[in-house]
Design a protein around this motif. Structure first.
Motif, mmCIF file in Angstrom:
data_model
loop_
_atom_site.group_PDB
_atom_site.id
_atom_site.type_symbol
_atom_site.label_atom_id
_atom_site.label_comp_id
_atom_site.label_asym_id
_atom_site.label_seq_id
_atom_site.Cartn_x
_atom_site.Cartn_y
_atom_site.Cartn_z
ATOM 1 N N HIS A 141 0.854 -1.182 0.000
ATOM 2 C CA HIS A 141 0.000 0.000 0.000
ATOM 3 C C HIS A 141 0.890 1.233 0.000
ATOM 4 O O HIS A 141 1.882 1.307 0.707
ATOM 5 N N ASN A 142 0.513 2.215 -0.783
ATOM 6 C CA ASN A 142 1.220 3.486 -0.820
ATOM 7 C C ASN A 142 0.204 4.555 -0.424
ATOM 8 O O ASN A 142 -0.572 5.024 -1.251
ATOM 9 N N VAL A 143 0.196 4.917 0.856
ATOM 10 C CA VAL A 143 -0.771 5.884 1.355
ATOM 11 C C VAL A 143 -0.035 7.047 2.000
ATOM 12 O O VAL A 143 1.065 6.892 2.528
ATOM 13 N N SER A 144 -0.622 8.216 1.938
ATOM 14 C CA SER A 144 0.053 9.410 2.455
ATOM 15 C C SER A 144 -0.241 9.661 3.936
ATOM 16 O O SER A 144 0.506 10.380 4.584
ATOM 17 N N LYS A 145 -1.310 9.107 4.466
ATOM 18 C CA LYS A 145 -1.613 9.319 5.878
ATOM 19 C C LYS A 145 -2.000 7.991 6.518
ATOM 20 O O LYS A 145 -2.349 7.025 5.842
ATOM 21 N N SER A 146 -1.952 7.961 7.818
ATOM 22 C CA SER A 146 -2.251 6.745 8.568
ATOM 23 C C SER A 146 -3.714 6.361 8.374
ATOM 24 O O SER A 146 -4.593 7.210 8.344
ATOM 25 N N GLN A 147 -3.943 5.091 8.197
ATOM 26 C CA GLN A 147 -5.296 4.582 8.069
ATOM 27 C C GLN A 147 -5.326 3.162 8.616
ATOM 28 O O GLN A 147 -4.290 2.539 8.815
#
Length: 183
Positions: A141-147
């Protein structure tokens, strides 16, 4: 019988009978398995279960099964393996003596799984390891904020799975009743 398995002995007043067949309650079909002599030698392999005299019959699968021993003419010992199929399991042992037919009905509950309050371990200086690596499923996963990401590797009750390990490069993981979470 309980889901975890067990055994029960059934006694008869006389020994003038034989096991004609074993019938699965689901589908009303005859069960196949292996038949052995009293000494343990195989009589029939993967065939319709029946037993004319003393001996043993076994129908064993990875998630359920049974063994029936007839060590004397006047008794049977029925042993059930743990039922981890997620469904109830039942079968009939059909007995015949001349023209007379009788049935022994066996019902086994489905396993509810296990709940562990805690797991403790210790590692001594002389202990080694026996880990091995097996290629499994990879999530990237390439995500910019914590989830929150939920990974649930459990597809149902599987009491035969011994352990499961996850490796994460960054982030925090936690396990609860709903599964493994990463965030």
């Amino acid at each position: 019988m309980e889901a975890e398995g067990g055994e029960t002995e059934i006694s008869f007043t006389n020994g003038d009978w034989h096991i004609a067949e074993i019938i699965n309650k689901i589908g009303d079909t005859r069960i196949h398995g292996d038949t052995y002599s009293l000494e343990g030698g195989m009589i029939k392999e993967n065939s319709v279960l029946s037993l004319e005299a003393k001996g043993k019959m076994a129908a064993l699968w990875s998630d359920k099964g049974f063994v029936i021993n007839r060590n004397t003419r006047t008794s049977l010992m029925i042993q059930l393996k743990e039922n981890s199929t997620g469904e109830e399991f039942g079968f009939s042992v059909v007995l015949k003596s001349g023209e007379e037919v009788k049935r022994i009905e066996v019902f086994q509950k489905k396993s509810q799984g296990y709940h562990f309050e805690s797991i403790e371990f210790s590692l001594k200086e002389e202990d080694g390891d026996s880990l091995f690596v097996k290629k499994g499923t990879t999530y990237r996963h390439n995500v910019s904020k914590s989830q929150i990401l939920t990974v649930s590797p459990y597809g149902g009750i599987d009491v035969h799975k011994q352990s499961l390990f996850f490796k994460f490069r960054k982030g925090c993981i936690y396990l609860d009743r709903e599964g493994l979470h990463y965030g």
